[in-house]
Design a protein around this motif. Structure first.
Motif: not given
Length: 378
Positions: A91-97, A104-107, A123-125, A132-133
Motif C-alpha cells: 500500500l505504501y508508498p503508492g496510489i493504492h495506499g 476517495s476515488p481517483k480518475w 485508470r480508475v481506483l 479496492l476496485v
C-alpha cells in the motif's frame, strides 16, 4: 449463495462486456491492512471480444487468462496486462495506499503516448468496503462520477456482512438464490440513490479530514502504523511525551528561580548585617576625634589639614588656634561630608623659629581642648 467477490464481479462484468472498459481488478485488504492488498478477482474483455488481438508465440497462446468466469487463452492486451499483475501490492508508498487511506476515488487519465510499461490511457481506483476496485481502459475516457458512485454503493453492499437470520435458505437452489439477489439489489439500489445525494459533501468532508491527518502525521516523528487509528494513537503518545518534557523543563526552571531568589535573599540579609556592623562601628568612633596634618611647603609656609566632627564654633576655634600660634592665613578650603568637616589652610609664619613638629602638637592641643584652654594659650 454467491460470495461478495462473485457478486461484485457479476456487477462489474457488464462494464467490460459492453466494451466500455477493457478489464477490471478487485483487491481486498490483506491480513495486515496497513501494509498490502491482495488480488481476489478480475473481469477481462478478452473473453467477449476480439479487439486488440495479440499475435505472439504459440507457447504464449496456450496460457490461460486469469479471468475464471469464461476460460480463454491469452489473446488480447487486456489478457496480457492481467497476467502481469502480482497477487499482492504494497500500500505504501503508492496510489493504492492513498486511495485506501483517503477513501476517495481517483480518475487517472494518461494523455501521453502509450508504451509497453504504460499502455493504459484511463485508470480508475474506487475504494470499497475492505478493498479496492480498479478499472482500466486503453482509451481516454471523461470523468463519470455517477458510475463511480454506483460502483461504490453497490460494492460496499456486496462486501457487507449480513446477519445470518436475514439469509434464510439461500443455499436451496440457484433460482431461489437469484430471486433473493434481485430483492437485495433493489433495496441496495434505493439505498444507493438516497446516499448519492450527500455523497459529494461527504467526500469533501473526508478529504479535509484526511488532509488534516496527513498534516498531523508529518508532525509526529515516529509513526508505527499508516492507518488513521495508528496516526492518531502515535500523535497522542507524542503529545504525552511533549507534555512530560514540558513539565520537566518547568521543574528545572522553577528550581533555577528558587536558587536565584534564595541568593537574592541571602545577599539582602548580608547587606543588612553589613550595614548594622558599619553603623555600630560608626557609633563606636569617638565623636571628638580630630585628624590633624601639618606639612611645610616652603620657608615659613605650611599646609594644615584638619578633619573633625562638625560642631558649633569648631571653625572659629581652629582660626583662633592658628592665629594664636603666630600664623597668617593665606588661603582656606572648607569641605563638609555628613557630620565630618575637613578644613585645609595655607598659612605663613609671622615669627621665626617655628618647628614643624612643635607646631602640629600645639595646634592639636589647642583644637582638642575646650575654649578656656584656647584662651589661656592666647
Amino acid at each position: 449463495m454467491m460470495s461478495g467477490v462473485e457478486r461484485a464481479k457479476e456487477f462489474l462484468r457488464p462494464l467490460v462486456d459492453s466494451r466500455e472498459w477493457d478489464f477490471c481488478v478487485i483487491w481486498k485488504l490483506g491480513d495486515d491492512p496497513s501494509r498490502f492488498i491482495e488480488w481476489v478477482g478480475c473481469c477481462c474483455s478478452g473473453s467477449y471480444i476480439n479487439k486488440n488481438i495479440k499475435h505472439e508465440h504459440v507457447e504464449e497462446e496456450r496460457q490461460i487468462c486469469r479471468d475464471e468466469h469464461n476460460e480463454h487463452h491469452i489473446r488480447s492486451l487486456a489478457c496480457e496486462a492481467l497476467s502481469r499483475f502480482p497477487l499482492s501490492i504494497p500500500l505504501y508508498p503508492g496510489i493504492h495506499g492513498e486511495v485506501v487511506m483517503s477513501k476517495s476515488p481517483k480518475w487517472l487519465v494518461n494523455s501521453g503516448s502509450g508504451s509497453e510499461q504504460d499502455i493504459f490511457r484511463t485508470r480508475v481506483l474506487v475504494p470499497v468496503r475492505d478493498g479496492l476496485v480498479e478499472l482500466f481502459s486503453f482509451t481516454m475516457k471523461p470523468v463519470d462520477e455517477s458510475m463511480v458512485d454506483l460502483i461504490t454503493s453497490r460494492c460496499n453492499a456486496f462486501f457487507e456482512t449480513f446477519p445470518e437470520q436475514t439469509l434464510p435458505c439461500l443455499v436451496m437452489n440457484k433460482e431461489e438464490d437469484l430471486v433473493m439477489q434481485d430483492t437485495i439489489d433493489e433495496k441496495l439500489t434505493q439505498q444507493g440513490n438516497f446516499k448519492s445525494k450527500n455523497l459529494h459533501s461527504e467526500r469533501k468532508r473526508r478529504e479535509r479530514l484526511n488532509q488534516r491527518i496527513y498534516a498531523l502525521r508529518a508532525l509526529v516523528p515516529v509513526i508505527t502504523k499508516m492507518n488513521k487509528n495508528g496516526a492518531l494513537s502515535d500523535a497522542v503518545d507524542y503529545i504525552h511525551e511533549l507534555l512530560g518534557e514540558k513539565q520537566k523543563l518547568e521543574d528545572e526552571l522553577s528550581g533555577i528561580n528558587e536558587i536565584g531568589l534564595r541568593a537574592k535573599e541571602e545577599a539582602a540579609i548580608a547587606k543588612a548585617e553589613a550595614e548594622k556592623v558599619s553603623s555600630k562601628l560608626n557609633k563606636n568612633v569617638n565623636n571628638n576625634e580630630v585628624n590633624l596634618e601639618v606639612h611645610e611647603t616652603g620657608e615659613g609656609d605650611f599646609l594644615i589639614r584638619v578633619a573633625q566632627e562638625h560642631k558649633r564654633d569648631g571653625f572659629k576655634r581652629l582660626i583662633e588656634a592658628v592665629d594664636s600660634c603666630g600664623l597668617e592665613i593665606i588661603h582656606v578650603n572648607f569641605t563638609r561630608l555628613d557630620l565630618r568637616v575637613m578644613t585645609i589652610l595655607n598659612v605663613k609664619a609671622t615669627k621665626d623659629g617655628i618647628a614643624l613638629g612643635d607646631l602640629r602638637d600645639l595646634l592639636f592641643k589647642m583644637i582638642t581642648s575646650d575654649a578656656e584652654s584656647v584662651e589661656q594659650c592666647t
